[in-house]
Scaffold this motif. Sequence first.
Motif, PDB file in Angstrom:
ATOM      1  N   CYS A  96      -5.770  93.162  32.445  1.00 28.66           N
ATOM      2  CA  CYS A  96      -6.955  92.818  31.334  1.00 28.66           C
ATOM      3  C   CYS A  96      -7.116  91.645  31.113  1.00 28.66           C
ATOM      4  N   ALA A  97      -8.179  91.117  30.981  1.00 28.09           N
ATOM      5  CA  ALA A  97      -8.638  89.705  30.742  1.00 28.09           C
ATOM      6  C   ALA A  97      -9.871  89.452  29.727  1.00 28.09           C
ATOM      7  N   VAL A  98     -10.018  88.421  29.121  1.00 28.03           N
ATOM      8  CA  VAL A  98     -11.337  88.096  28.527  1.00 28.03           C
ATOM      9  C   VAL A  98     -11.991  86.769  29.189  1.00 28.03           C
ATOM     10  N   ARG A  99     -13.204  86.832  29.093  1.00 28.03           N
ATOM     11  CA  ARG A  99     -14.111  85.676  29.681  1.00 28.03           C
ATOM     12  C   ARG A  99     -14.612  85.393  28.457  1.00 28.03           C
ATOM     13  N   ARG A 100     -14.675  84.108  27.896  1.00 25.15           N
ATOM     14  CA  ARG A 100     -15.404  83.806  26.692  1.00 25.15           C
ATOM     15  C   ARG A 100     -16.682  83.018  27.260  1.00 25.15           C
ATOM     16  N   SER A 101     -17.743  84.108  27.563  1.00 26.46           N
ATOM     17  CA  SER A 101     -18.898  83.533  28.182  1.00 26.46           C
ATOM     18  C   SER A 101     -19.918  84.725  28.141  1.00 26.46           C
ATOM     19  N   ILE A 102     -21.203  84.387  28.070  1.00 29.89           N
ATOM     20  CA  ILE A 102     -21.903  85.259  28.224  1.00 29.89           C
ATOM     21  C   ILE A 102     -22.399  85.911  29.634  1.00 29.89           C
ATOM     22  N   PHE A 103     -21.888  84.906  30.524  1.00 34.10           N
ATOM     23  CA  PHE A 103     -22.238  85.235  32.268  1.00 34.10           C
ATOM     24  C   PHE A 103     -21.092  85.801  32.951  1.00 34.10           C
ATOM     25  N   PHE A 104     -21.594  86.866  33.495  1.00 34.64           N
ATOM     26  CA  PHE A 104     -20.502  87.617  34.316  1.00 34.64           C
ATOM     27  C   PHE A 104     -19.734  86.823  35.282  1.00 34.64           C
ATOM     28  N   SER A 105     -18.321  87.023  35.672  1.00 35.73           N
ATOM     29  CA  SER A 105     -17.879  86.421  36.635  1.00 35.73           C
ATOM     30  C   SER A 105     -16.756  87.308  37.369  1.00 35.73           C
ATOM     31  N   VAL A 106     -16.612  87.216  38.650  1.00 36.84           N
ATOM     32  CA  VAL A 106     -15.267  87.972  39.321  1.00 36.84           C
ATOM     33  C   VAL A 106     -14.175  86.636  39.550  1.00 36.84           C
ATOM     34  N   ASN A 107     -14.489  85.689  39.391  1.00 33.58           N
ATOM     35  CA  ASN A 107     -13.461  84.719  39.486  1.00 33.58           C
ATOM     36  C   ASN A 107     -12.483  84.731  38.520  1.00 33.58           C
ATOM     37  N   ARG A 108     -11.011  84.878  38.812  1.00 37.07           N
ATOM     38  CA  ARG A 108      -9.960  85.077  37.963  1.00 37.07           C
ATOM     39  C   ARG A 108      -9.843  83.826  37.021  1.00 37.07           C
ATOM     40  N   ALA A 109     -10.259  82.715  37.781  1.00 37.97           N
ATOM     41  CA  ALA A 109     -10.069  81.489  37.050  1.00 37.97           C
ATOM     42  C   ALA A 109     -10.837  81.233  35.875  1.00 37.97           C
ATOM     43  N   GLU A 110     -11.935  82.056  35.913  1.00 40.54           N
ATOM     44  CA  GLU A 110     -12.771  81.650  34.941  1.00 40.54           C
ATOM     45  C   GLU A 110     -12.583  82.705  33.561  1.00 40.54           C
ATOM     46  N   TYR A 111     -11.575  83.488  33.362  1.00 42.33           N
ATOM     47  CA  TYR A 111     -11.067  84.377  32.470  1.00 42.33           C
ATOM     48  C   TYR A 111     -10.085  83.429  31.732  1.00 42.33           C
ATOM     49  N   ASP A 112     -10.303  83.701  30.345  1.00 38.35           N
ATOM     50  CA  ASP A 112      -9.476  83.006  29.398  1.00 38.35           C
ATOM     51  C   ASP A 112      -8.030  83.162  28.981  1.00 38.35           C
ATOM     52  N   PHE A 113      -8.056  84.654  28.800  1.00 39.97           N
ATOM     53  CA  PHE A 113      -6.774  85.308  28.334  1.00 39.97           C
ATOM     54  C   PHE A 113      -6.520  86.366  29.147  1.00 39.97           C
ATOM     55  N   TRP A 114      -5.293  86.535  29.056  1.00 39.33           N
ATOM     56  CA  TRP A 114      -4.621  87.896  29.937  1.00 39.33           C
ATOM     57  C   TRP A 114      -3.630  88.578  29.069  1.00 39.33           C
ATOM     58  N   GLY A 115      -3.731  89.752  29.680  1.00 37.25           N
ATOM     59  CA  GLY A 115      -2.207  90.639  29.290  1.00 37.25           C
ATOM     60  C   GLY A 115      -1.220  90.560  30.187  1.00 37.25           C
ATOM     61  N   GLN A 116      -0.251  91.240  29.829  1.00 34.93           N
ATOM     62  CA  GLN A 116       0.951  91.220  30.877  1.00 34.93           C
ATOM     63  C   GLN A 116       1.128  92.078  31.954  1.00 34.93           C
ATOM     64  N   GLY A 117       0.004  92.923  32.116  1.00 39.36           N
ATOM     65  CA  GLY A 117      -0.191  93.810  33.092  1.00 39.36           C
ATOM     66  C   GLY A 117       0.619  95.231  33.034  1.00 39.36           C
ATOM     67  N   THR A 118       0.103  96.131  33.845  1.00 48.89           N
ATOM     68  CA  THR A 118       0.784  97.469  33.835  1.00 48.89           C
ATOM     69  C   THR A 118       0.613  97.962  35.394  1.00 48.89           C
ATOM     70  N   GLN A 119       1.799  98.443  35.712  1.00 52.96           N
ATOM     71  CA  GLN A 119       1.861  98.935  37.017  1.00 52.96           C
ATOM     72  C   GLN A 119       1.265 100.292  37.412  1.00 52.96           C
ATOM     73  N   VAL A 120       0.423 100.541  38.326  1.00 49.65           N
ATOM     74  CA  VAL A 120      -0.200 101.595  38.903  1.00 49.65           C
ATOM     75  C   VAL A 120       0.382 101.800  40.395  1.00 49.65           C
ATOM     76  N   THR A 121       0.951 102.945  40.601  1.00 48.47           N
ATOM     77  CA  THR A 121       1.601 103.338  41.916  1.00 48.47           C
ATOM     78  C   THR A 121       0.898 104.607  42.269  1.00 48.47           C
ATOM     79  N   VAL A 122       0.250 104.753  43.446  1.00 47.33           N
ATOM     80  CA  VAL A 122      -0.356 105.883  44.052  1.00 47.33           C
ATOM     81  C   VAL A 122       0.152 106.048  45.219  1.00 47.33           C
ATOM     82  N   SER A 123       1.012 107.362  45.165  1.00 45.26           N
ATOM     83  CA  SER A 123       1.691 107.687  46.370  1.00 45.26           C
ATOM     84  C   SER A 123       0.927 108.616  47.297  1.00 45.26           C
ATOM     85  N   SER A 124       1.227 108.498  48.684  1.00 40.24           N
ATOM     86  CA  SER A 124       0.468 109.437  49.787  1.00 40.24           C
ATOM     87  C   SER A 124       0.812 110.528  49.933  1.00 40.24           C
TER      88      SER A 124
END
Length: 124
Positions: A96-124
Motif C-alpha cells: 500500500c502506498a500514498v501519493r501526496r498529489s491530486i494527480f494520478f500516477s502509476v509510477n512507484r517513484a511518485e508515491y511518498d509513503f509505503w507499508g511493509q507489504g503483505t504476501q499473497v500466494t495463489v496456488s494452481s
Amino acid sequence: QVQLVESGGGLVQAGGSLRLSCAASGRIFSNYYMGWFRQAPGKEREFVAAIRWSAVITRLADSVKGRFTISRDNAKNTVYLQMNSLKPEDTAVYYCAVRRSIFFSVNRAEYDFWGQGTQVTVSS
C-alpha cells in the motif's frame, strides 16, 4: 508523516478471493491518492490499483480489471483491495502506498509513503 499497515494476505487456490486492507494513520488529505502495488520475485514493483482518498476516482491496472476492486472506509482510515478470480500470476508481495498529489500516477517513484507489504500466494 503517514503510516501504513497492510493485512489480509495469505495462501489461496486459483479462482479464490482475498481482501487486503491498508490501515492509514497520520495526515491524509482528501485529494491524496492511495495505491496498491505488487512485486513478484525477480520482477519490478508494479501498479495494481489506486483510489483518491475522497473515493471519487479509482484506477486499475489492465491485468486486474474485472477481478479486483479498490475501495476505502473513511471512518476507519482504511483502503481495501478486493481480489477475486485470483490467478497464480497474481502471486506477489502487495504494498500500500500514498501519493501526496491530486494527480494520478502509476509510477512507484511518485508515491511518498509505503507499508511493509503483505504476501499473497495463489496456488494452481
